[in-house]
Design a protein around this motif. Structure first.
Motif, PDB file in Angstrom:
ATOM      1  N   ILE A 226      -5.492   4.383  -6.531  1.00 34.85           N
ATOM      2  CA  ILE A 226      -5.695   2.959  -6.268  1.00 34.85           C
ATOM      3  C   ILE A 226      -4.343   2.318  -5.938  1.00 34.85           C
TER       4      ILE A 226
ATOM      5  N   GLU B 231     -11.456   0.404  -4.742  1.00 34.04           N
ATOM      6  CA  GLU B 231     -10.424  -0.627  -4.672  1.00 34.04           C
ATOM      7  C   GLU B 231     -10.962  -1.958  -4.167  1.00 34.04           C
TER       8      GLU B 231
ATOM      9  N   ARG C 121      -6.077   5.426   1.573  1.00 32.94           N
ATOM     10  CA  ARG C 121      -7.385   5.598   0.938  1.00 32.94           C
ATOM     11  C   ARG C 121      -8.415   6.206   1.884  1.00 32.94           C
TER      12      ARG C 121
ATOM     13  N   ASN D 179       0.818  -1.200   0.000  1.00 35.81           N
ATOM     14  CA  ASN D 179       0.000   0.000   0.000  1.00 35.81           C
ATOM     15  C   ASN D 179       0.856   1.256   0.000  1.00 35.81           C
TER      16      ASN D 179
ATOM     17  N   ASP E   8      -3.856  -1.149  -5.564  1.00 34.63           N
ATOM     18  CA  ASP E   8      -3.730  -2.376  -6.340  1.00 34.63           C
ATOM     19  C   ASP E   8      -4.313  -2.147  -7.735  1.00 34.63           C
TER      20      ASP E   8
ATOM     21  N   THR F 151      -7.527  -3.967  -9.670  1.00 31.42           N
ATOM     22  CA  THR F 151      -8.715  -3.186 -10.005  1.00 31.42           C
ATOM     23  C   THR F 151      -9.019  -3.261 -11.497  1.00 31.42           C
TER      24      THR F 151
END
Lengths: 356, 60
Positions: free
Chosen positions: A183, A158, A29, A25, A185, A189
């Motif tokens: 995002i 996400e 988010r 990460n 990932d 996605t």
């Protein structure tokens, strides 16, 4: 002055401890959601005013969509923000005052394209993680002008767990404008977007590319390096245009079209105005390992470096700062047997040597 | 509380640099010359002069 500073700081989102997050990460988010929702809630007028970039990209998307002679019965606007695509589809573009013949024709064509695309879309799903943004313009007249049905879904882009996104092979087209850059990932996605598309369905997206805000990035890095002796992540890491092809391929898209364009917004008086605009767009820093403050001396230094390195001076001697947004446009199609396939290797009957 | 009603501290700070354009551009030029190999306090002298000017203006 310090008391006021303290009050202002309570509006900032603090960085979370990194230990609780997955090692892949990069973006916070939760903070991003707070940042984007806050401006829509506190100051909707300002939030609307600072959407010039999203409106511009929405118009470009409409132009591109018009080239595709397909039915878009069920369309998903993934990460729709306040619905800039819907807004620009329904509101006619005015012909600019003093426009020449070419400009007039282009605007007419654009308005025509809008009508054609509007007629094609029977159901427009708009998905965004921020409820405040998604419902900000729900009372605006353009919502009623749209002939099809509009369905708003509040769901995380996400985690992809909203009911709008559950069923596979359901959308004729998925459009995503300036949302995917937060995002973590991205491969996952994109693969999920591929999954919810019907076979031979269209994905058309835009994304901020690596050169976005390079002036701000370099000024802050130089200032922090010279003042403090090290740098911290002030501007997000972004996707390079060369990597988009691989990403889309991995997600299962075929027949890709990728191009990039620089949009330069000029006329900013200083670095704080640049940051204020970004904040009003909901695009302020949300990197997990971000520093929570910008020291005064680094701010002063960065402002002067921005002016010296990138400033534009007009005839009157006034220096203004330009901001570059590098926008990557991508088009991909979900694989299907009905698509034209390359012939098997060695099956050619004509020798190129004879032709040339 | 709504955004952008009051002048933010950062904005006030940057506004105070308006009268220090000469000192500021000297600092900028210094960075411009050394940016490929920048190290801590490479332009400390220029920055001191600039910051003094800004501080004098912000106090007014």
């Amino acid at each position: 002055m310090y008391r006021l500073y303290g009050a202002r700081r309570c509006l900032a989102t603090s960085a979370e401890s990194q230990a609780r997050q997955s090692q892949f990460n990069v973006f916070d988010r939760r903070a991003k959601l707070v940042q984007r929702s806050r401006i829509a809630q506190l100051n909707p007028q300002l939030s609307r005013k600072k959407e010039y970039l999203r409106d511009e990209v929405a118009l470009k998307t409409i132009e591109r969509l018009a080239f595709i002679t397909r039915d878009f019965t069920k369309v998903l606007d993934f990460g729709s923000h306040s619905g800039n695509l819907l807004k620009n589809l329904t509101i006619k573009t005015e012909i600019p005052v003093g426009a020449d013949y070419a400009e007039t024709e282009i605007t007419k064509q654009l308005n025509n394209d809008k009508l054609v695309i509007q007629d094609k879309i029977k159901q427009l799903y708009m998905l965004d993680s921020s409820k405040e943004l998604l419902y900000r313009d729900i009372d605006e007249p353009f919502n009623k002008q749209f002939k099809g049905e509009v369905i708003r879904c509040v769901g995380d882009e996400e985690s992809f767990n909203h009911t709008c996104l559950e069923q596979s092979d359901q959308y004729d087209a998925v459009i995503s404008n300036l949302s995917l850059h937060w995002i973590n990932d991205l491969p996952g996605t994109l693969a999920n977007i591929n999954r919810i598309l019907k076979p031979d369905g269209l994905f058309m997206g835009t994304l901020f590319g690596g050169d976005t805000l390079y002036e701000l990035r370099t000024s802050l890095q130089l200032a922090e390096m010279e003042r403090k002796g090290g740098i911290s992540p002030r501007v997000s890491p972004l996707v390079n245009v060369n990597d988009i092809g691989t990403l889309l391929n991995r997600a299962g898209f075929s027949m890709l079209t990728i191009d990039a364009e620089d949009v330069v917004v000029g006329g900013f008086p200083d670095i704080v105005s640049v940051c204020e605009d970004l904040q009003a767009m909901g695009e302020q820093n949300a990197v997990l390992s971000r520093a929570n403050t910008l020291p005064r001396d680094v701010l002063l230094a960065a402002n002067e470096i921005y002016k010296s390195l990138h400033g534009e001076t007009d005839d009157k001697g006034v220096t203004t700062l330009p901001v570059t947004f590098n926008i990557i446009f991508m088009i991909g199609w979900k694989k299907s047997d009905s698509q034209p396939q390359p012939l098997a290797r060695g099956s050619g009957q004509v020798s190129l040597k004879d032709v040339l | 509380m709504s955004l952008n009603k009051k002048i933010r501290p950062a904005k006030r700070l940057v506004n105070a640099t308006g009268k220090c354009a000469v000192e500021g551009s000297l600092y900028g030029q210094c960075i411009l010359q050394k940016y490929a190999t920048i190290r801590k306090d490479d332009c400390a002298k220029e920055f001191q002069a600039f910051q003094q000017c800004v501080n004098a203006n912000i106090a007014k």
